[in-house]
Design an enzyme around this catalytic site. Structure first.
Site, PDB file in Angstrom:
ATOM      1  N   ASP A  37     -52.304  42.893  33.313  1.00  0.00           N
ATOM      2  CA  ASP A  37     -52.906  42.285  31.872  1.00  0.00           C
ATOM      3  C   ASP A  37     -54.479  43.126  32.187  1.00  0.00           C
ATOM      4  O   ASP A  37     -55.299  42.791  32.843  1.00  0.00           O
ATOM      5  CB  ASP A  37     -52.950  40.907  31.873  1.00  0.00           C
ATOM      6  N   LEU A  38     -54.557  44.097  31.193  1.00  0.00           N
ATOM      7  CA  LEU A  38     -55.799  44.911  31.393  1.00  0.00           C
ATOM      8  C   LEU A  38     -56.831  44.104  30.773  1.00  0.00           C
ATOM      9  O   LEU A  38     -58.220  44.062  31.216  1.00  0.00           O
ATOM     10  CB  LEU A  38     -55.710  46.155  30.604  1.00  0.00           C
ATOM     11  N   ALA A  61     -52.862  50.085  26.359  1.00  0.00           N
ATOM     12  CA  ALA A  61     -54.194  50.259  25.615  1.00  0.00           C
ATOM     13  C   ALA A  61     -54.405  49.169  24.428  1.00  0.00           C
ATOM     14  O   ALA A  61     -53.307  48.816  24.135  1.00  0.00           O
ATOM     15  CB  ALA A  61     -54.598  51.458  25.068  1.00  0.00           C
ATOM     16  N   TYR A  62     -55.471  48.879  24.262  1.00  0.00           N
ATOM     17  CA  TYR A  62     -55.887  48.278  22.893  1.00  0.00           C
ATOM     18  C   TYR A  62     -55.816  49.191  21.894  1.00  0.00           C
ATOM     19  O   TYR A  62     -56.713  50.170  21.743  1.00  0.00           O
ATOM     20  CB  TYR A  62     -57.172  47.597  23.029  1.00  0.00           C
ATOM     21  N   THR A  63     -55.082  49.210  20.806  1.00  0.00           N
ATOM     22  CA  THR A  63     -54.755  50.269  20.059  1.00  0.00           C
ATOM     23  C   THR A  63     -55.018  49.948  18.470  1.00  0.00           C
ATOM     24  O   THR A  63     -54.897  50.769  17.627  1.00  0.00           O
ATOM     25  CB  THR A  63     -53.446  51.172  20.048  1.00  0.00           C
ATOM     26  N   THR A 102     -57.450  59.726  23.334  1.00  0.00           N
ATOM     27  CA  THR A 102     -57.093  59.621  22.109  1.00  0.00           C
ATOM     28  C   THR A 102     -58.160  60.945  21.233  1.00  0.00           C
ATOM     29  O   THR A 102     -59.283  61.256  21.841  1.00  0.00           O
ATOM     30  CB  THR A 102     -57.298  58.453  21.233  1.00  0.00           C
ATOM     31  N   TYR A 126     -63.065  51.763  18.555  1.00  0.00           N
ATOM     32  CA  TYR A 126     -61.811  52.017  19.407  1.00  0.00           C
ATOM     33  C   TYR A 126     -62.248  53.201  20.235  1.00  0.00           C
ATOM     34  O   TYR A 126     -61.820  53.547  21.460  1.00  0.00           O
ATOM     35  CB  TYR A 126     -60.749  52.173  18.456  1.00  0.00           C
TER      36      TYR A 126
END
Length: 302
Positions: A37-38, A61-63, A102, A126
């Protein structure tokens, strides 16, 4: 060759698992929550060590671009601290890391495709969190491949292609932004590229061209052009389709600003690693054929 990819439900993770299926030379193991779990960086090393990888693919990732504006701390914990811990764990295990980043690390002000040496200037949380993640990965593991990609879609998860097909099933016209440009990129192609790079590392133990690369579909368009080709592909397959109306970014306000130009040049990846993505239209058609086939398949009566 054994790859451990972070995240179990992401588009790239699922595409990697599919791409490796039936191959004897590669195995892909997805490692995700709760074991890894990041948001809890202390879980990273034990989970990856248990996977016994030859290469780590940092794909989780959190996206949520807009929600990140309200959840800055969580976005940075996952995308920066967490990504750094993944790279650190790979280094501790003595293996390279391939990290996905990204186009949002750029502000989109350039006239033309961005190359890896262009200055970064993220517009929102982000992009800033992903840029911080790039720096953390590079600092933690010298054997890193940071792959900036953009406009990712696939048969899996939530993405633009699936959204367009869903909207086309119940309306005749869809309004889509026409003043943001980029490179639609299939996660299936990203998976192929990652496996190609991993095979290169495995074959050439002296590989030393680590660093930042761009990896996107070949060719460019805007969001409305992307949507029109999805509709054309779906219609040709007998699937849902709708007309597309061009609108401006100002007509579709979002909490986070998007870069008006997300075009990335993949020339470095092609020159160094000898791999190039297919034309984006062909990749859209390949994904649409799978999604429309599922959507239009008749159900069996009981």
């Amino acid at each position: 060759m054994r790859l451990a990819v972070t995240g179990r439900e992401g588009q790239v993770a699922l595409s990697l698992i599919e791409a490796a299926r039936g191959r004897e030379d590669v195995e892909v193991v997805a490692v995700g929550r709760p074991a890894l779990d990041l948001a809890r960086p202390e879980t990273v090393f034990p989970a990856l060590a248990a996977a016994r990888p030859d290469i780590v693919v940092s794909a989780a990732a959190y996206t949520n671009v807009d929600q990140a504006e309200d959840e800055k701390e969580l976005a940075f914990t996952v995308n920066a601290t967490g990504a750094g811990k993944v790279a650190e764990a790979a280094a501790g295990l003595g293996v390279p890391v391939i990290h996905l980043s990204t186009d949002y690390v750029f502000d989109g002000a350039k006239d033309g495709a961005y190359v890896v040496t262009d200055a970064t200037a993220p517009l929102g949380v982000y992009g800033a969190s992903k840029l911080a993640g790039e720096k953390a990965v590079a600092a933690a593991n010298p054997r890193h491949l940071i792959l900036r990609t953009a406009w990712v879609y696939s048969p899996f998860g939530k993405n633009f292609v699936k959204t367009m097909l869903r909207l086309a099933s119940d309306r005749d016209e869809i309004s889509v932004v026409a003043d943001q440009w980029g490179n639609p990129t299939s996660a299936l192609d990203i998976a192929d590229a990652i496996l190609h790079a991993a095979a290169t590392f495995d074959r050439d133990k002296a590989f030393d061209a680590f660093g930042v690369y761009h990896l996107v579909g070949t060719g460019e368009t805007n969001w409305s052009g992307f949507a029109r080709h999805i509709m054309e592909a779906s219609q040709a397959l007998g699937g849902p389709h709708a007309s597309v109306r061009d609108i401006a970014t100002t007509d579709y306000p979002t909490k986070a600003k998007r870069p008006p130009n997300s075009r990335l040049s993949s020339v470095k990846f092609k020159d160094v690693l000898q791999w190039r993505a297919p034309p984006w239209r062909a990749s859209v058609e390949a994904v649409a054929s799978r999604l429309v086939g599922v959507a239009t398949k008749p159900t069996m009566s009981a």
